[in-house]
Design a protein around this motif. Structure first.
Motif, PDB file in Angstrom:
ATOM      1  N   LEU A 117      12.385  -5.532  43.001  1.00 12.96           N
ATOM      2  CA  LEU A 117      12.939  -4.180  42.976  1.00 12.96           C
ATOM      3  C   LEU A 117      14.175  -4.087  42.097  1.00 12.96           C
ATOM      4  N   ALA A 118      14.990  -5.135  42.074  1.00 16.60           N
ATOM      5  CA  ALA A 118      16.231  -5.108  41.301  1.00 16.60           C
ATOM      6  C   ALA A 118      16.002  -5.367  39.814  1.00 16.60           C
ATOM      7  N   ALA A 119      15.022  -6.185  39.487  1.00 13.23           N
ATOM      8  CA  ALA A 119      14.829  -6.667  38.115  1.00 13.23           C
ATOM      9  C   ALA A 119      14.832  -5.593  37.030  1.00 13.23           C
ATOM     10  N   PRO A 120      14.127  -4.471  37.197  1.00 10.53           N
ATOM     11  CA  PRO A 120      14.065  -3.527  36.074  1.00 10.53           C
ATOM     12  C   PRO A 120      15.286  -2.616  35.933  1.00 10.53           C
ATOM     13  N   HIS A 121      16.248  -2.741  36.821  1.00  7.90           N
ATOM     14  CA  HIS A 121      17.349  -1.777  36.835  1.00  7.90           C
ATOM     15  C   HIS A 121      18.665  -2.369  36.338  1.00  7.90           C
ATOM     16  N   SER A 122      19.469  -1.511  35.740  1.00 10.57           N
ATOM     17  CA  SER A 122      20.822  -1.903  35.350  1.00 10.57           C
ATOM     18  C   SER A 122      21.701  -1.943  36.601  1.00 10.57           C
ATOM     19  N   LEU A 123      22.842  -2.568  36.478  1.00 14.59           N
ATOM     20  CA  LEU A 123      23.775  -2.614  37.607  1.00 14.59           C
ATOM     21  C   LEU A 123      24.269  -1.226  37.991  1.00 14.59           C
ATOM     22  N   ASP A 124      24.252  -0.297  37.054  1.00 16.80           N
ATOM     23  CA  ASP A 124      24.709   1.068  37.320  1.00 16.80           C
ATOM     24  C   ASP A 124      23.630   1.952  37.936  1.00 16.80           C
ATOM     25  N   HIS A 125      22.415   1.446  38.009  1.00 20.03           N
ATOM     26  CA  HIS A 125      21.303   2.223  38.571  1.00 20.03           C
ATOM     27  C   HIS A 125      21.600   2.611  40.017  1.00 20.03           C
ATOM     28  N   ILE A 126      21.429   3.892  40.313  1.00 20.23           N
ATOM     29  CA  ILE A 126      21.598   4.408  41.675  1.00 20.23           C
ATOM     30  C   ILE A 126      20.258   4.297  42.384  1.00 20.23           C
ATOM     31  N   GLY A 127      20.274   3.661  43.551  1.00 16.26           N
ATOM     32  CA  GLY A 127      19.045   3.495  44.319  1.00 16.26           C
ATOM     33  C   GLY A 127      18.375   4.816  44.617  1.00 16.26           C
ATOM     34  N   GLY A 128      17.065   4.783  44.725  1.00 19.25           N
ATOM     35  CA  GLY A 128      16.284   5.989  44.997  1.00 19.25           C
ATOM     36  C   GLY A 128      16.324   6.430  46.442  1.00 19.25           C
ATOM     37  N   GLY A 129      16.702   5.528  47.334  1.00 25.36           N
ATOM     38  CA  GLY A 129      16.775   5.865  48.758  1.00 25.36           C
ATOM     39  C   GLY A 129      18.216   6.059  49.180  1.00 25.36           C
ATOM     40  N   LYS A 130      18.364   6.466  50.406  1.00 26.97           N
ATOM     41  CA  LYS A 130      19.711   6.650  50.947  1.00 26.97           C
ATOM     42  C   LYS A 130      19.901   5.762  52.160  1.00 26.97           C
ATOM     43  N   HIS A 131      21.120   5.329  52.305  1.00 31.24           N
ATOM     44  CA  HIS A 131      21.539   4.566  53.470  1.00 31.24           C
ATOM     45  C   HIS A 131      21.617   5.518  54.658  1.00 31.24           C
ATOM     46  N   ARG A 132      21.609   4.965  55.859  1.00 29.71           N
ATOM     47  CA  ARG A 132      21.701   5.829  57.055  1.00 29.71           C
ATOM     48  C   ARG A 132      22.973   6.675  57.062  1.00 29.71           C
ATOM     49  N   SER A 133      23.983   6.266  56.273  1.00 29.32           N
ATOM     50  CA  SER A 133      25.219   7.043  56.159  1.00 29.32           C
ATOM     51  C   SER A 133      25.010   8.297  55.317  1.00 29.32           C
ATOM     52  N   GLY A 134      23.886   8.337  54.584  1.00 31.93           N
ATOM     53  CA  GLY A 134      23.622   9.457  53.686  1.00 31.93           C
ATOM     54  C   GLY A 134      24.123   9.214  52.278  1.00 31.93           C
ATOM     55  N   LYS A 135      24.856   8.124  52.078  1.00 32.16           N
ATOM     56  CA  LYS A 135      25.401   7.809  50.763  1.00 32.16           C
ATOM     57  C   LYS A 135      24.345   7.136  49.892  1.00 32.16           C
ATOM     58  N   THR A 136      24.564   7.253  48.578  1.00 33.54           N
ATOM     59  CA  THR A 136      23.752   6.507  47.621  1.00 33.54           C
ATOM     60  C   THR A 136      24.601   5.345  47.098  1.00 33.54           C
ATOM     61  N   TYR A 137      23.923   4.323  46.587  1.00 33.03           N
ATOM     62  CA  TYR A 137      24.604   3.113  46.126  1.00 33.03           C
ATOM     63  C   TYR A 137      23.988   2.636  44.828  1.00 33.03           C
ATOM     64  N   ASN A 138      24.843   2.079  43.949  1.00 30.04           N
ATOM     65  CA  ASN A 138      24.285   1.488  42.740  1.00 30.04           C
ATOM     66  C   ASN A 138      23.961   0.019  43.004  1.00 30.04           C
ATOM     67  N   LEU A 139      23.183  -0.567  42.110  1.00 32.62           N
ATOM     68  CA  LEU A 139      22.737  -1.942  42.273  1.00 32.62           C
ATOM     69  C   LEU A 139      23.917  -2.907  42.306  1.00 32.62           C
ATOM     70  N   ARG A 140      24.945  -2.664  41.518  1.00 32.37           N
ATOM     71  CA  ARG A 140      26.132  -3.525  41.518  1.00 32.37           C
ATOM     72  C   ARG A 140      26.730  -3.594  42.926  1.00 32.37           C
ATOM     73  N   TRP A 141      26.899  -2.446  43.565  1.00 37.69           N
ATOM     74  CA  TRP A 141      27.463  -2.407  44.912  1.00 37.69           C
ATOM     75  C   TRP A 141      26.571  -3.181  45.876  1.00 37.69           C
ATOM     76  N   ILE A 142      25.271  -3.011  45.753  1.00 42.83           N
ATOM     77  CA  ILE A 142      24.331  -3.711  46.639  1.00 42.83           C
ATOM     78  C   ILE A 142      24.460  -5.217  46.452  1.00 42.83           C
ATOM     79  N   TYR A 143      24.517  -5.683  45.225  1.00 41.42           N
ATOM     80  CA  TYR A 143      24.689  -7.121  44.984  1.00 41.42           C
ATOM     81  C   TYR A 143      25.983  -7.638  45.617  1.00 41.42           C
ATOM     82  N   VAL A 144      27.076  -6.959  45.378  1.00 42.18           N
ATOM     83  CA  VAL A 144      28.357  -7.405  45.925  1.00 42.18           C
ATOM     84  C   VAL A 144      28.306  -7.399  47.453  1.00 42.18           C
ATOM     85  N   HIS A 145      27.746  -6.360  48.020  1.00 43.05           N
ATOM     86  CA  HIS A 145      27.649  -6.303  49.487  1.00 43.05           C
ATOM     87  C   HIS A 145      26.768  -7.421  50.029  1.00 43.05           C
ATOM     88  N   MET A 146      25.649  -7.694  49.372  1.00 44.97           N
ATOM     89  CA  MET A 146      24.750  -8.751  49.846  1.00 44.97           C
ATOM     90  C   MET A 146      25.421 -10.122  49.761  1.00 44.97           C
TER      91      MET A 146
END
Length: 170
Positions: A117-146
């Protein structure tokens, strides 16, 4: 148990390679902490009242991979496997029927799908889904959080492993 092997991240890599290599390092660290233990040892809880175990940590990280990569980044329908509204910490509540084979296979599949899922996207790519908080996240944030999520739980895994058989190390 099979691992793909843990490789120290480069000290001079570009941002994406750095983030991906640190995430892989931490994924393999969790696998390493579980290596060579029996089913009983993998289910062994830390200390009362905690129900945290190495098997529970692997199940939890499966849910975390699925939550951030499958649901938030990929907008996939990835319902919880181990927890529910009735038992929100069900991933940590392992029983004698829960097996390493199932948890490990499911975790590795979740990780493989996360990479896809991550491979084709840039770090700035905003995910297509939303977190239960309602916020959107870019791939960079997801990597750092993981990386943060694995690092924190690998600290727990260090203590669990030392309690089980005295093995220490990163």
């Amino acid at each position: 148990m099979t691992t793909t092997g843990r490789i120290d991240p480069s000290t001079t890599a570009a941002e994406r390679e750095m983030l991906e290599s640190w995430l892989e390092f931490h994924r393999e660290t969790l696998a390493l902490k579980c290596a060579g233990l029996s089913e009983e040892q993998l289910r062994e809880a830390a200390v009362p009242p905690s129900s945290m175990s190495l098997l529970g940590l692997v199940r939890h990280m499966t849910e975390v991979e699925r939550g951030w990569f499958h649901r938030v980044l990929g907008d996939e329908d990835a319902p919880p496997l181990y927890y529910s509204d009735e038992d929100p910490d069900g991933d940590f509540h392992v029983t004698a029927e829960d097996t390493w084979q199932e948890a490990h296979t499911t975790w590795r599949a979740a990780v493989d799908r996360a990479r896809e899922l991550a491979a084709p996207h840039s770090l700035d790519h905003i995910g297509g889904g939303k977190h239960r908080s309602g916020k959107t996240y870019n791939l960079r944030w997801i990597y750092v959080h993981m990386i943060e999520e694995y690092a924190r739980h690998n600290g727990h895994a260090d203590l669990l492993r030392e309690r089980i058989d005295g093995t220490t190390g990163d």
